[in-house]
Design a protein around this motif. Structure first.
Motif, PDB file in Angstrom:
ATOM      1  N   ALA A 110     -36.787  31.026 -31.842  1.00  0.00           N
ATOM      2  CA  ALA A 110     -37.362  31.919 -30.891  1.00  0.00           C
ATOM      3  C   ALA A 110     -36.745  33.273 -31.214  1.00  0.00           C
ATOM      4  CB  ALA A 110     -37.331  31.635 -29.865  1.00  0.00           C
ATOM      5  N   VAL A 111     -37.143  34.306 -31.064  1.00  0.00           N
ATOM      6  CA  VAL A 111     -36.570  35.572 -31.067  1.00  0.00           C
ATOM      7  C   VAL A 111     -36.827  36.346 -29.743  1.00  0.00           C
ATOM      8  CG1 VAL A 111     -36.511  37.866 -32.177  1.00  0.00           C
ATOM      9  CG2 VAL A 111     -37.037  35.817 -33.749  1.00  0.00           C
ATOM     10  N   PRO A 118     -31.149  28.711 -25.251  1.00  0.00           N
ATOM     11  CA  PRO A 118     -30.567  30.171 -25.557  1.00  0.00           C
ATOM     12  C   PRO A 118     -29.742  30.344 -26.802  1.00  0.00           C
ATOM     13  CG  PRO A 118     -30.108  29.844 -23.061  1.00  0.00           C
ATOM     14  CD  PRO A 118     -30.979  28.454 -23.867  1.00  0.00           C
ATOM     15  N   GLU A 119     -29.169  29.052 -27.195  1.00  0.00           N
ATOM     16  CA  GLU A 119     -28.585  28.929 -28.458  1.00  0.00           C
ATOM     17  C   GLU A 119     -29.473  28.711 -29.682  1.00  0.00           C
ATOM     18  OE1 GLU A 119     -28.131  24.700 -26.217  1.00  0.00           O
ATOM     19  OE2 GLU A 119     -27.973  26.965 -25.675  1.00  0.00           O
ATOM     20  N   ARG A 120     -30.655  28.506 -29.205  1.00  0.00           N
ATOM     21  CA  ARG A 120     -31.620  28.509 -30.454  1.00  0.00           C
ATOM     22  C   ARG A 120     -32.511  29.838 -30.529  1.00  0.00           C
ATOM     23  NH1 ARG A 120     -31.094  24.692 -33.907  1.00  0.00           N
ATOM     24  NH2 ARG A 120     -33.044  24.899 -34.499  1.00  0.00           N
ATOM     25  N   CYS A 121     -32.090  30.881 -29.831  1.00  0.00           N
ATOM     26  CA  CYS A 121     -32.651  32.108 -29.857  1.00  0.00           C
ATOM     27  C   CYS A 121     -32.018  33.220 -30.667  1.00  0.00           C
ATOM     28  CB  CYS A 121     -32.925  32.953 -28.672  1.00  0.00           C
ATOM     29  SG  CYS A 121     -33.995  31.516 -27.420  1.00  0.00           S
ATOM     30  N   ARG A 157     -33.654  33.499 -41.082  1.00  0.00           N
ATOM     31  CA  ARG A 157     -33.196  32.342 -39.989  1.00  0.00           C
ATOM     32  C   ARG A 157     -34.225  31.485 -39.478  1.00  0.00           C
ATOM     33  NH1 ARG A 157     -28.039  32.725 -37.831  1.00  0.00           N
ATOM     34  NH2 ARG A 157     -26.642  33.588 -39.160  1.00  0.00           N
ATOM     35  N   LEU A 158     -35.339  32.117 -39.097  1.00  0.00           N
ATOM     36  CA  LEU A 158     -36.667  31.210 -38.595  1.00  0.00           C
ATOM     37  C   LEU A 158     -37.304  30.304 -39.871  1.00  0.00           C
ATOM     38  CD1 LEU A 158     -38.418  34.126 -36.556  1.00  0.00           C
ATOM     39  CD2 LEU A 158     -36.991  32.121 -35.823  1.00  0.00           C
ATOM     40  N   GLY A 186     -37.818  26.307 -40.183  1.00  0.00           N
ATOM     41  CA  GLY A 186     -38.924  25.668 -40.671  1.00  0.00           C
ATOM     42  C   GLY A 186     -38.789  24.670 -41.690  1.00  0.00           C
ATOM     43  N   GLU A 187     -37.976  24.994 -42.630  1.00  0.00           N
ATOM     44  CA  GLU A 187     -37.823  24.257 -43.749  1.00  0.00           C
ATOM     45  C   GLU A 187     -37.042  22.787 -43.321  1.00  0.00           C
ATOM     46  OE1 GLU A 187     -35.499  26.480 -46.199  1.00  0.00           O
ATOM     47  OE2 GLU A 187     -36.986  28.103 -46.822  1.00  0.00           O
TER      48      GLU A 187
END
Length: 222
Positions: free
Chosen positions: A4-5, A158-161, A216-217, A221-222
């Motif tokens: 997420a952003v 949060p750590e995935r944002c 980064r996103l 996805g990959e």
């Protein structure tokens, strides 16, 4: 890698930091006080109730902080209507591209009335899955509260944002939330080096920031 952003608004999406300073200074001048760079630096990142209380104390006029806030916010809404709050170059493309790959949120120090008006005015409101004002959490920036609330609203840790910020206190808030920090340094209000040190990527160019976010996103996805 991110899921997420979370964007800041003032200074990241729209050119508006100078208008806040202009309105704070005008409010103080009308009450016989001279507002300067030190005061602006103190309040940048504060929530509306926090800066309104600071401005009220600075002026020493005895006005209720709620009235102080209303006067300044009215001025920002009028500035938007007058066409004085434009999207920064590349901001629309940055928002749109990120939203195509991941959920996007806003974590702003601006009050709710300004957030909603700006996003609708520029036709980007539909890209945001969540928007949070620091007036809606316990503490404004540099505390992480508004970023943590945005992550909760998205349902993403949060750590995935990725968090995109421009100011010292905003960068500190995003870092304190545990997010990957991306800096778009504001040339008019340069962030402190200790705050910039927390950024994984920094660039004054929105297109470069967009490309970093997408990398980064896309990796995710990959």
């Amino acid at each position: 890698m991110a899921d997420a952003v979370v964007f800041d608004m003032d200074g990241v999406l729209v050119e508006s930091e100078h208008l806040w300073e202009e309105l704070w200074a005008a409010y103080a001048a009308a009450r016989g006080r001279a507002w300067g760079p030190d005061q602006t630096r103190d309040v940048q990142g504060m929530s509306a109730p926090e800066w309104a209380a600071y401005l009220t104390r600075f002026c020493g006029a005895g006005d209720p902080a709620e009235d102080t806030e209303r006067v300044v916010v009215d001025g920002m809404v009028q500035a938007l209507a007058d066409g004085r709050i434009g999207l920064l170059p590349g901001a629309r493309e940055m928002i749109t591209a990120a939203a195509e790959l991941a959920p996007v949120a806003l974590a702003s120090s601006a009050p709710r009335r300004v957030i909603d008006a700006v996003l609708v005015h520029h036709g980007v409101d539909h890209h945001f899955k969540a928007t949070v004002s620091s007036a809606e959490v316990e503490r404004g920036k540099p505390s992480p509260d508004v970023y943590l609330a945005a992550a909760r609203a998205l349902g993403v840790a949060p750590e995935r944002c990725l968090a995109v910020e421009d100011s010292s206190n905003g960068l500190r808030a995003a870092a304190a939330a545990g997010m990957t920090v991306v800096a778009i340094p504001n040339p008019q209000y340069p962030p402190a080096e200790d705050a910039l040190a927390a950024a994984s990527f920094r660039s004054p160019d929105h297109h470069a920031v967009r490309d970093f976010l997408l990398s980064r996103l896309q990796t995710r996805g990959e």
